[in-house]
Design an enzyme around this catalytic site. Structure first.
Site, PDB file in Angstrom:
ATOM      1  N   ASN A  34       0.871  -1.180   0.000  1.00  0.00           N
ATOM      2  CA  ASN A  34       0.000   0.000   0.000  1.00  0.00           C
ATOM      3  C   ASN A  34       0.908   1.230   0.000  1.00  0.00           C
ATOM      4  O   ASN A  34       1.495   1.561   1.018  1.00  0.00           O
ATOM      5  CB  ASN A  34      -0.893  -0.037   1.254  1.00  0.00           C
ATOM      6  CG  ASN A  34      -1.725   1.224   1.408  1.00  0.00           C
ATOM      7  OD1 ASN A  34      -1.784   2.050   0.497  1.00  0.00           O
ATOM      8  ND2 ASN A  34      -2.355   1.369   2.562  1.00  0.00           N
ATOM      9  N   LYS A  88       0.125   4.256  -0.204  1.00  0.00           N
ATOM     10  CA  LYS A  88      -0.491   5.448   0.395  1.00  0.00           C
ATOM     11  C   LYS A  88      -0.252   6.650  -0.533  1.00  0.00           C
ATOM     12  O   LYS A  88      -0.193   6.463  -1.763  1.00  0.00           O
ATOM     13  CB  LYS A  88       0.029   5.659   1.814  1.00  0.00           C
ATOM     14  CG  LYS A  88      -0.103   4.373   2.651  1.00  0.00           C
ATOM     15  CD  LYS A  88       0.115   4.552   4.108  1.00  0.00           C
ATOM     16  CE  LYS A  88      -0.050   3.208   4.808  1.00  0.00           C
ATOM     17  NZ  LYS A  88       0.064   3.278   6.240  1.00  0.00           N
ATOM     18  N   HIS A 128      -9.287   1.082   5.195  1.00  0.00           N
ATOM     19  CA  HIS A 128      -7.999   1.334   5.849  1.00  0.00           C
ATOM     20  C   HIS A 128      -8.205   2.305   7.005  1.00  0.00           C
ATOM     21  O   HIS A 128      -9.028   3.208   6.917  1.00  0.00           O
ATOM     22  CB  HIS A 128      -6.994   1.907   4.835  1.00  0.00           C
ATOM     23  CG  HIS A 128      -5.604   1.905   5.368  1.00  0.00           C
ATOM     24  ND1 HIS A 128      -5.167   2.866   6.253  1.00  0.00           N
ATOM     25  CD2 HIS A 128      -4.575   1.029   5.218  1.00  0.00           C
ATOM     26  CE1 HIS A 128      -3.914   2.586   6.606  1.00  0.00           C
ATOM     27  NE2 HIS A 128      -3.538   1.474   5.986  1.00  0.00           N
ATOM     28  N   GLU A 151      -6.603   4.770   7.943  1.00  0.00           N
ATOM     29  CA  GLU A 151      -6.434   6.195   7.597  1.00  0.00           C
ATOM     30  C   GLU A 151      -7.701   6.751   6.952  1.00  0.00           C
ATOM     31  O   GLU A 151      -8.035   7.924   7.127  1.00  0.00           O
ATOM     32  CB  GLU A 151      -5.193   6.358   6.693  1.00  0.00           C
ATOM     33  CG  GLU A 151      -3.919   6.179   7.505  1.00  0.00           C
ATOM     34  CD  GLU A 151      -2.760   5.529   6.771  1.00  0.00           C
ATOM     35  OE1 GLU A 151      -2.729   5.548   5.529  1.00  0.00           O
ATOM     36  OE2 GLU A 151      -1.868   4.978   7.460  1.00  0.00           O
ATOM     37  N   GLU A 190      -4.983  -4.834  10.712  1.00  0.00           N
ATOM     38  CA  GLU A 190      -3.948  -3.819  10.886  1.00  0.00           C
ATOM     39  C   GLU A 190      -4.191  -3.083  12.197  1.00  0.00           C
ATOM     40  O   GLU A 190      -5.000  -2.136  12.237  1.00  0.00           O
ATOM     41  CB  GLU A 190      -3.996  -2.811   9.728  1.00  0.00           C
ATOM     42  CG  GLU A 190      -3.737  -3.437   8.379  1.00  0.00           C
ATOM     43  CD  GLU A 190      -3.182  -2.411   7.383  1.00  0.00           C
ATOM     44  OE1 GLU A 190      -2.073  -2.643   6.889  1.00  0.00           O
ATOM     45  OE2 GLU A 190      -3.844  -1.400   7.128  1.00  0.00           O
ATOM     46  N   GLY A 235       2.855   2.457  10.824  1.00  0.00           N
ATOM     47  CA  GLY A 235       3.792   3.566  10.659  1.00  0.00           C
ATOM     48  C   GLY A 235       4.474   4.005  11.948  1.00  0.00           C
ATOM     49  O   GLY A 235       5.087   5.060  12.005  1.00  0.00           O
ATOM     50  N   SER A 268       3.866  -1.885  10.389  1.00  0.00           N
ATOM     51  CA  SER A 268       5.322  -1.893  10.583  1.00  0.00           C
ATOM     52  C   SER A 268       5.973  -3.234  10.253  1.00  0.00           C
ATOM     53  O   SER A 268       6.917  -3.675  10.913  1.00  0.00           O
ATOM     54  CB  SER A 268       5.679  -1.465  12.019  1.00  0.00           C
ATOM     55  OG  SER A 268       5.237  -0.144  12.252  1.00  0.00           O
TER      56      SER A 268
END
Ligand code: 13P
Length: 252
Positions: free
Chosen positions: A9, A11, A97, A99, A169, A175, A215
């Site tokens: 991904n 992003k 996701h 985000e 996730e 991240g 991560s």
């Protein structure tokens, strides 16, 4: 045997030329290596999808989008629909996701609508779920993930859910450099599979691919992927570096 998958991904990273160079080299690498049986997917920004798919036409790597609109077509300025994604040659779309959930207020109802539209357009869905740090610390993480799946996915028919890949996730691991331990990942993946079994039966549950994301890097991938219910990964930062992404795929 269920399918093993590693998806990158990107992003909101990579301008066109550097993105195409990355895709070319990854595609070349895996197309020349038939021994790698894991499915490899890259999910660039929408704007690169058509060019990426031109490169991937004859190769082994597949492409996916990172999101899609919650409507099929019409006056929705700036949006990109599931049929448009499909028309570029892409096979997958990431939905839900964290985000998108956090920064764009996407709730389970909208994500369910997007999932249905994406499947209807002939795409496969990588559906993300996962708890935030406070929910992990207060012990609510099973409940959070269960609600995300029940509301986001469990309206699907059995023949639809077979085109869904689930990505667990944990938000606190995305991240941050903090990774779930292999035991924490296994515990949640096993739980997710048990929910699928309860809703769709054991054949579908045994065949559904469940990815870990957060991560993931070459140094920890093999240990996480060695767990029986972890079928690969959804990779953020490390998917932007050819060597790291290849090493993670090879760890499956
Ligand atoms: P990182 O691998 O950068 O933690 O991101 C994970 C992720 O969000 C993939 O969708």
């Amino acid at each position: 045997m269920r399918k093993k998958i590693v998806a990158g991904n990107w992003k909101m990273n990579m301008e066109l030329e550097e993105g195409l160079n990355l895709v070319k080299s990854i595609n070349q690498y895996f197309t020349d290596k038939p021994s790698v049986r894991c499915e490899v997917i890259v999910c660039p920004p929408y704007i690169h999808l058509a060019s990426v798919n031109q490169i991937l036409k004859n190769g082994k790597v597949r492409a996916g989008a990172q999101n899609c609109a919650s409507e099929k077509s019409g006056a929705y300025t700036g949006e990109v629909s599931a049929p448009m994604i499909k028309s570029t040659g892409a096979e997958y779309v990431i939905i839900g996701h964290s985000e998108r959930r956090t920064y764009y207020n996407e709730d389970n109802r909208i994500l369910n609508k997007k999932t249905i539209l994406a499947l209807g357009a002939g795409l496969k869905v990588i559906f993300c779920c996962g708890e935030v740090k406070e929910e992990r610390e207060s012990g609510k993480y099973f409940e959070v993930v269960r609600t995300q799946l029940e509301e986001g996915l469990f309206t699907l028919k059995p023949e639809e859910i077979t085109n869904v890949v689930i990505a667990y996730e944990p938000v606190w691991a995305i991240g941050t450099g903090l990774t779930a331990t292999p035991e924490q990942a296994q515990e949640m993946h096993e739980y997710i599979r048990s929910l699928i079994k309860g809703k769709y039966g054991s054949v579908i549950a045994e065949n559904i691919t469940i990815l870990y994301g957060g991560s993931c890097k070459p140094s920890n991938a093999a240990e996480i992927f060695s767990k029986p219910d972890v079928d690969g990964g959804l990779i953020g930062g490390a998917s932007l570096k050819k060597e790291d992404f290849i090493a993670i795929v090879e760890a499956v």
